[in-house]
Design a protein around this motif. Sequence first.
Motif, PDB file in Angstrom:
ATOM      1  N   GLN A  20     -14.975-118.922   8.743  1.00  0.00           N
ATOM      2  CA  GLN A  20     -15.029-120.094   8.989  1.00  0.00           C
ATOM      3  C   GLN A  20     -13.396-120.331   8.199  1.00  0.00           C
ATOM      4  N   HIS A 114     -21.077-113.532   5.132  1.00  0.00           N
ATOM      5  CA  HIS A 114     -22.004-114.741   6.383  1.00  0.00           C
ATOM      6  C   HIS A 114     -21.582-115.037   7.285  1.00  0.00           C
ATOM      7  N   PHE A 115     -22.581-113.727   8.594  1.00  0.00           N
ATOM      8  CA  PHE A 115     -22.927-113.665   9.605  1.00  0.00           C
ATOM      9  C   PHE A 115     -21.655-112.531  10.284  1.00  0.00           C
ATOM     10  N   ASN A 158     -26.319-114.671   4.054  1.00  0.00           N
ATOM     11  CA  ASN A 158     -26.544-116.124   4.795  1.00  0.00           C
ATOM     12  C   ASN A 158     -26.837-116.096   6.021  1.00  0.00           C
ATOM     13  N   GLU A 159     -28.117-116.457   5.860  1.00  0.00           N
ATOM     14  CA  GLU A 159     -29.148-117.368   7.229  1.00  0.00           C
ATOM     15  C   GLU A 159     -29.633-116.233   7.835  1.00  0.00           C
ATOM     16  N   GLN A 253     -31.203-124.043   3.327  1.00  0.00           N
ATOM     17  CA  GLN A 253     -29.983-124.488   4.651  1.00  0.00           C
ATOM     18  C   GLN A 253     -31.109-125.400   5.641  1.00  0.00           C
ATOM     19  N   TYR A 255     -30.601-128.912   8.521  1.00  0.00           N
ATOM     20  CA  TYR A 255     -29.693-129.706   8.899  1.00  0.00           C
ATOM     21  C   TYR A 255     -30.144-130.887   9.483  1.00  0.00           C
ATOM     22  N   MET A 277     -23.385-131.728  16.771  1.00  0.00           N
ATOM     23  CA  MET A 277     -24.341-130.552  16.622  1.00  0.00           C
ATOM     24  C   MET A 277     -24.999-130.307  18.369  1.00  0.00           C
ATOM     25  N   TYR A 279     -27.910-132.127  17.504  1.00  0.00           N
ATOM     26  CA  TYR A 279     -29.295-132.399  16.324  1.00  0.00           C
ATOM     27  C   TYR A 279     -29.241-133.819  16.077  1.00  0.00           C
ATOM     28  N   GLU A 305     -26.878-125.257   2.014  1.00  0.00           N
ATOM     29  CA  GLU A 305     -26.177-126.290   2.653  1.00  0.00           C
ATOM     30  C   GLU A 305     -26.698-127.244   3.367  1.00  0.00           C
ATOM     31  N   TRP A 343     -22.380-128.732   2.817  1.00  0.00           N
ATOM     32  CA  TRP A 343     -21.318-127.946   4.016  1.00  0.00           C
ATOM     33  C   TRP A 343     -21.207-129.376   5.172  1.00  0.00           C
ATOM     34  N   GLU A 350     -17.073-123.854  13.517  1.00  0.00           N
ATOM     35  CA  GLU A 350     -17.948-123.830  14.011  1.00  0.00           C
ATOM     36  C   GLU A 350     -18.280-122.659  14.874  1.00  0.00           C
ATOM     37  N   TRP A 351     -18.623-121.706  14.677  1.00  0.00           N
ATOM     38  CA  TRP A 351     -18.775-120.366  15.849  1.00  0.00           C
ATOM     39  C   TRP A 351     -18.568-120.772  16.886  1.00  0.00           C
ATOM     40  N   PHE A 359     -18.068-130.657  10.775  1.00  0.00           N
ATOM     41  CA  PHE A 359     -18.720-130.652   8.898  1.00  0.00           C
ATOM     42  C   PHE A 359     -18.392-131.547   7.682  1.00  0.00           C
TER      43      PHE A 359
HETATM   44  C1  GCO Z   1     -25.388-121.652   8.744  1.00  0.00           C
HETATM   45  C2  GCO Z   1     -23.683-121.012   8.400  1.00  0.00           C
HETATM   46  C3  GCO Z   1     -22.254-122.640   8.057  1.00  0.00           C
HETATM   47  C4  GCO Z   1     -22.743-123.862   9.427  1.00  0.00           C
HETATM   48  C5  GCO Z   1     -23.475-124.772   9.452  1.00  0.00           C
HETATM   49  C6  GCO Z   1     -22.974-125.597   9.864  1.00  0.00           C
HETATM   50  O1  GCO Z   1     -25.759-122.125   8.429  1.00  0.00           O
HETATM   51  O2  GCO Z   1     -25.044-121.767   9.955  1.00  0.00           O
HETATM   52  O3  GCO Z   1     -24.322-120.774   7.004  1.00  0.00           O
HETATM   53  O4  GCO Z   1     -21.657-121.665   8.820  1.00  0.00           O
HETATM   54  O5  GCO Z   1     -21.598-123.302   9.956  1.00  0.00           O
HETATM   55  O6  GCO Z   1     -25.055-124.561   9.587  1.00  0.00           O
HETATM   56  O7  GCO Z   1     -23.444-125.588  12.073  1.00  0.00           O
END
Ligand code: GCO
Length: 390
Positions: A20, A114-115, A158-159, A253, A255, A277, A279, A305, A343, A350-351, A359
């Motif tokens: 990212q 991380h993804f 990560n996640e 993590q 949100y 997002m 959300y 996060e 975060w 942002e993917w 953010f």
């Molecule tokens: C995630 C990732 C981050 C995102 C963040 C915002 O938790 O999805 O770790 O890469 O950018 O969460 O969506």
Amino acid sequence: MSSIDFPRRFLWGTATAAHQVEGGNWNNDWWAWEHDPASPCVEPSGDAVDHYHRYREDLGLLADLGFNAYRFSLEWSRLEPEDGEVSLAALNHYRRVIEACHEVGLLPVVTFHHFTTPRWVAARGGWGAPDTADLFARFAQWAAEGLSDLLSIVCTINEPNIVATMGFLTGVFPPGLQDPGARERANGVLIDAHHKAAAAIRRAAPGCRVGLTLAMSEWTAVDGGEETLDELRGPMEDVFLEATRVDDFIGVQTYSRNRISPAGYLGPEPDAELTLMGYEFRPQALEATIRRAAGVTGLAVFVTENGVATTDDRRRIEFVRRALEGVHRCIEDGIEVLGYTYWSALDNFEWVLGYGPTFGLIGVDRGTQQRSVKASARWLGGVARANALG
Ligand code: GCO
């Protein structure tokens, strides 16, 4: 109003992820996904915010603001660009990043995945293939051996719940599958990978604290949605919480929240304030997830996060203030919370949504890569320096 004091040695950090922020991460599944006409990606990551070259400037900004920790990720595809072919040049780059953290007084929190997954791993089935767990553990052992003298806190993956759900159930992330069975299998491979990598990292770097980070939401049942809520939360969160009991901490993590009716996800309340997002603006969700993670696992919680995508920096300050008030209530009730990581340090990629959702505590003009520190950065840095919420 009296200030809210946090425990001694509480970690105050910000987070990024290689793909990212670094730029030029072409040898992984996400770069391919971003250029696949069939994917939902709105734009490619490209140069991102050139953190690969500008990390010293960025770390200096964060330290000067008052933070004492920095979470970032290693890019597996840089470190092992082909099966078994490792790059010492890339390893030395990440050594320099970690050394730079220590030089400015930021405790490095290093995420090993991380993804993003190397193209050569994705080509063999990625997280849909059971032996990927062993490939990841082999990589983790090599990287941890090369960085062992510099590591103190490590997040393995990560996640993993998002990697499995978005990649194998919703199809929004690579490999773009929509198959509940494939998602369940990917859950299992990711849990196996976490266990094997964590053991390898502990062998290579004795004394460092190891855990995974989990995307967790506050969950609200609506109109009799309790049973559906349990059915949805099980494979999304519970299987991973159960798998982390042997760890040193659970990375939380959070949100926002999920509202669940008997038919499934409801989305935000009709009149709710929304973030970029989509959300619900829900800072109180963090307290709920800390309590649940601690209750299920019995582990120390590390908020790895929490943040908000908004162009209104005043809402960002309000969000974090209310989230931190919830963190403090958890601490007051005896829950061990290692720290709070916002975060993200920088506005970044942002993917699937590209560079739209901002953010960051620090803005970036991607034409010039000029950094601009936001008021929220100064405010949260001040909280970190005081170790108290005024
Ligand atoms: C995630 C990732 C981050 C995102 C963040 C915002 O938790 O999805 O770790 O890469 O950018 O969460 O969506």
